[in-house]
Design an enzyme around this catalytic site. Structure first.
Site, short mmCIF file in Angstrom:
data_model
loop_
_atom_site.label_atom_id
_atom_site.label_comp_id
_atom_site.label_asym_id
_atom_site.label_seq_id
_atom_site.Cartn_x
_atom_site.Cartn_y
_atom_site.Cartn_z
N SER A 139 0.87 -1.18 0.00
CA SER A 139 0.00 0.00 0.00
C SER A 139 0.90 1.22 0.00
O SER A 139 2.05 1.16 0.43
CB SER A 139 -0.89 0.01 1.25
OG SER A 139 -1.54 1.27 1.40
N TYR B 232 -2.36 -1.17 10.19
CA TYR B 232 -2.36 -1.38 8.73
C TYR B 232 -1.05 -0.89 8.12
O TYR B 232 -0.39 -1.62 7.37
CB TYR B 232 -3.55 -0.65 8.12
CG TYR B 232 -3.66 -0.83 6.62
CD1 TYR B 232 -4.05 -2.04 6.07
CD2 TYR B 232 -3.40 0.23 5.75
CE1 TYR B 232 -4.15 -2.21 4.70
CE2 TYR B 232 -3.51 0.08 4.38
CZ TYR B 232 -3.88 -1.15 3.85
OH TYR B 232 -3.99 -1.31 2.49
#
Length: 266
Positions: free
Chosen positions: A143, A156
Site C-alpha cells: 500500500s 495497517y
C-alpha cells in the site's frame, strides 16, 4: 501464445476487489489458478468466470488467513493442487480505522496476522520449493501506507511497511536463484477494503470511504498489475493522483509528514 499459458498462479484475497480482477486478467492470459479467500461461495463464482475467460483450470481453496496456526498447511495444500506454483500473489489483507491509543491490541494482532504473518508463513513454505524447481515469482499487495505513516492506520501501515522489508530482503537473497519479487503498491482503488476495515474494538467500519469510492476501478488495477507481473517489475504503483505522495515522501519527506498530519483521515 498467451502470456501466462499454463502457468500456475495462486492468488489470496481473490473473491473480490483487486484479487478478483487480477484473477480474471490472468485467466484471459491462459493461467491455471488457485483462488483463496474467506467466502467459498464467492470463490466458486470467480472460478467459473475464470474458466469462461480462458483459464484451463481454476481451483477454489477457501481459507481464513487469521488462523495463523493453519496457514502453513494451507500453503502445502495450494502447492499440491497442481504440483507446483509459478507465481504466488499475496493479495489478501484487512485495513483499520482507529487512532493508536484507542486501538485494542487484539485488533493490531489480527491485522498483523492477516497482512504480514500469513504471507510470511506461506512464503516460507512456497519459496524453497520454487527454488528447488529453478525459480518463481512472488507478488505482494502492499500500500502507499507502506511507504509513509497515516492517521487511523497504525496497524495497517505497520503491516504494509513490514511486507516491504520482508519481500525486498527475499529479492536480495534469492535473486540469483531466479526468484523475482513484484511489490504492488495501491493507493485508492474502488474495493470494499474500507467497509471491512476494523475499528478500535474490532467492529467493521461498515462504510465506503469517499476517497476509496473515487479511486481507480479494480479492473484498471488488475490490468496494470498483471502487466507488471509479466514484465517482472520490482514495484508497480496503482491508483490516481494520491500516488504523488510516494514521490513526495521520497524527495520531500518533511512535506510528506506535514501533509499526513494535516489531511482529514477517514
Amino acid at each position: 501464445m498467451k502470456k501466462f499459458q499454463d502457468k500456475v498462479v495462486w492468488i489470496t484475497g481473490s473473491s473480490s476487489g483487486i484479487g478478483e480482477a487480477t484473477a480474471y486478467h490472468f485467466a484471459a492470459e491462459g493461467a491455471r489458478l488457485i483462488l483463496t479467500a474467506l467466502e467459498a461461495d464467492l470463490l466458486e463464482k470467480v472460478a467459473a468466470r475464470c474458466k469462461e475467460l480462458g483459464a484451463p483450470n481454476a481451483a477454489p481453496l477457501p481459507f481464513d488467513l487469521s488462523l495463523k496456526d493453519q496457514v502453513a498447511e494451507l500453503a502445502d495444500k495450494a502447492w499440491n493442487v497442481f504440483g507446483h506454483i509459478d507465481i504466488f500473489y499475496n493479495n489478501a489483507g484487512i485495513s483499520q480505522r482507529a487512532k493508536t491509543c484507542d486501538t485494542e491490541m487484539r485488533v493490531i494482532n489480527k491485522v498483523m496476522d492477516i497482512n504480514y504473518f500469513a504471507p510470511v508463513i506461506m512464503t516460507k513454505v512456497i519459496l524453497p520449493r520454487m527454488i528447488a524447481r529453478g525459480g518463481g515469482q512472488l507478488v505482494a499487495t502492499t500500500s502507499i501506507n507502506g511507504r509513509f505513516g497515516f492517521p487511523l492506520r497504525c496497524a495497517y501501515s505497520s503491516s504494509k511497511h513490514a511486507l516491504y522489508g520482508f519481500f525486498e530482503t527475499i529479492q536480495a537473497e534469492y535473486y540469483n536463484d531466479n526468484i523475482r519479487v513484484t511489490l504492488v503498491c495501491p493507493g485508492r482503488v474502488q474495493t470494499r477494503i474500507s467497509f471491512y476495515a476494523l475499528e478500535k474494538d474490532g467492529k467493521q467500519h461498515a462504510k465506503m470511504d469517499a476517497g476509496q469510492a473515487a479511486g481507480c476501478t479494480p479492473d484498471q488495477a488488475g490490468k496494470k498489475i498483471v502487466r507488471a507481473v509479466y514484465r517482472k517489475k520490482r514495484e508497480v504503483l496503482v491508483g490516481k493522483t494520491e500516488l504523488l505522495m510516494v514521490y513526495i515522501k521520497r524527495f520531500f519527506p518533511g512535506l510528506c509528514a506535514y501533509i499526513a498530519r494535516s489531511i482529514k483521515a477517514m
